[in-house]
Enzyme design. Structure first.
Site, short mmCIF file in Angstrom:
data_model
loop_
_atom_site.label_atom_id
_atom_site.label_comp_id
_atom_site.label_asym_id
_atom_site.label_seq_id
_atom_site.Cartn_x
_atom_site.Cartn_y
_atom_site.Cartn_z
N GLY A 1 2.76 -1.14 4.33
CA GLY A 1 2.82 0.29 4.01
C GLY A 1 4.26 0.72 3.78
O GLY A 1 4.83 0.50 2.72
N GLY A 2 4.86 1.30 4.82
CA GLY A 2 6.21 1.89 4.72
C GLY A 2 7.23 1.01 4.02
O GLY A 2 7.95 1.48 3.13
N ASN B 1 0.87 -1.18 0.00
CA ASN B 1 0.00 0.00 0.00
C ASN B 1 0.91 1.23 0.00
O ASN B 1 1.48 1.58 1.02
CB ASN B 1 -0.88 -0.04 1.26
N TRP B 2 1.02 1.84 -1.18
CA TRP B 2 1.97 2.96 -1.30
C TRP B 2 1.41 4.25 -0.69
O TRP B 2 2.10 5.25 -0.61
CB TRP B 2 2.33 3.19 -2.77
N LYS B 3 0.13 4.25 -0.34
CA LYS B 3 -0.53 5.43 0.24
C LYS B 3 -0.29 6.66 -0.66
O LYS B 3 -0.23 6.51 -1.87
CB LYS B 3 -0.05 5.64 1.67
N GLY C 1 2.35 2.25 10.88
CA GLY C 1 3.31 3.35 10.73
C GLY C 1 3.99 3.74 12.03
O GLY C 1 4.64 4.78 12.11
N GLU D 1 -6.88 4.73 7.79
CA GLU D 1 -6.67 6.16 7.51
C GLU D 1 -7.89 6.77 6.85
O GLU D 1 -8.21 7.94 7.08
CB GLU D 1 -5.40 6.34 6.66
N GLU E 1 -5.62 -4.96 10.61
CA GLU E 1 -4.60 -3.95 10.85
C GLU E 1 -4.89 -3.22 12.15
O GLU E 1 -5.69 -2.28 12.17
CB GLU E 1 -4.58 -2.93 9.71
N HIS F 1 -9.56 1.28 4.72
CA HIS F 1 -8.30 1.43 5.46
C HIS F 1 -8.51 2.37 6.65
O HIS F 1 -9.30 3.31 6.56
CB HIS F 1 -7.22 2.00 4.52
N SER G 1 3.26 -2.11 10.45
CA SER G 1 4.71 -2.16 10.69
C SER G 1 5.33 -3.51 10.36
O SER G 1 6.24 -3.97 11.07
CB SER G 1 5.03 -1.75 12.14
#
Ligand code: PGA
Length: 258
Positions: free
Chosen positions: A235-236, A10-12, A174, A98, A168, A96, A214
């Site tokens: 993600g990251g 997930n590159w956000k 993150g 966010e 999640e 998600h 994470s």
């Protein structure tokens, strides 16, 4: 049952088209030979075409990060399932945390999007998970149950088989703080039992449940080794080809030759 692991990046809101082209070519170089794991990349809308063209002859699949439930119309700023299909998207992340936290997404709106995605033959990756204060108040199962029941209401058995659920825990996203493999497994097992109640045991055994929050190359293997964890939503660590590839390789089932 052997469920095929699935790892999605997930590159956000990261990567311009040029940067996305760079990242995806690194991912293709690293992962060209992997077949025992479904690999999905989810760039921002603006980079979908670039990435779609780059991966067209590979095993890597394309996902979007959201959609609107209507097919077209006066919804400024929104993107429909039809538009995503045109770019050869096969997956879409929905609900998600966010989006729930910053954009007013509710399980009800997620459910409308899930149905819209399935109608368009897009596979939804549906995110559920508790916030830190909810875990500390002992409300994890209650919150996760309400996300799962609300977001995934009204699905037929064949629709269920197209769905991926992503657990999640919001406190792990993150933050560098991962759920322990045991903490994650406990919730995954709970989600699988819920799916059994909402559908049947065959469906519950077949649906893939990813962990997210994470995930890094050094913690992925022990998370993926848990019996009810079928890969990850990253993600990251998906923003760098090498670390994403290491996480994908950690999901290759033991004994499988790559
Ligand atoms: P993270 O994000 O890996 O950076 O924690 C996961 C996600 O939000 O899907």
């Amino acid at each position: 049952m052997m469920r095929k692991p699935i790892v999605a990046g997930n590159w956000k809101m990261n990567k311009t088209c040029a940067e996305a082209a760079d990242l995806v070519s690194g991912i293709i170089r690293e992962l060209a030979e992997v077949t025992h794991v479904d690999v999905v990349v989810c760039p921002p809308f603006t980079a979908l075409r670039t990435v779609s063209e780059a991966i067209s002859d590979t095993n890597i699949d394309l996902g979007a990060q959201d959609l609107h439930w209507e097919k077209r119309g006066a919804y400024t700023g929104e993107i429909s399932s039809e538009m995503l299909r045109e770019l050869f998207c096969h997956y879409v992340i929905l609900g998600h945390s966010e989006r729930r936290q910053y954009f007013g997404e509710t399980s009800e709106s997620v459910n409308r999007k899930v149905h819209a995605a399935l109608e368009a033959s897009l596979r939804p990756i549906v995110c559920v998970g508790e916030r830190l204060e909810e875990r500390e108040a002992g409300r994890t199962s209650e919150v996760v149950e309400s996300h799962v029941r609300g977001s995934l209401a009204g699905l037929s058995k064949s629709q269920w088989l197209q769905v991926v659920v992503a657990y999640e825990p919001v406190w792990a996203i993150g933050t560098g703080r991962t759920a322990s493999p045991e903490q994650a497994q406990e919730v995954h097992e709970f989600i699988r039992a819920l799916i059994g109640e909402m559908s049947d045991s065959h469906v519950a055994e077949a649906v893939r449940i990813q962990y997210g929050g994470s995930i890094k190359p050094d913690n992925a293997r022990e998370l993926f080794a848990q019996p009810d964890i079928d890969g990850g939503l990253v993600g990251g660590a998906s923003l760098e080809a090498r670390s994403f590839a290491q996480i994908v390789r950690a999901a290759i089932p033991e004994g499988a030759q790559e």
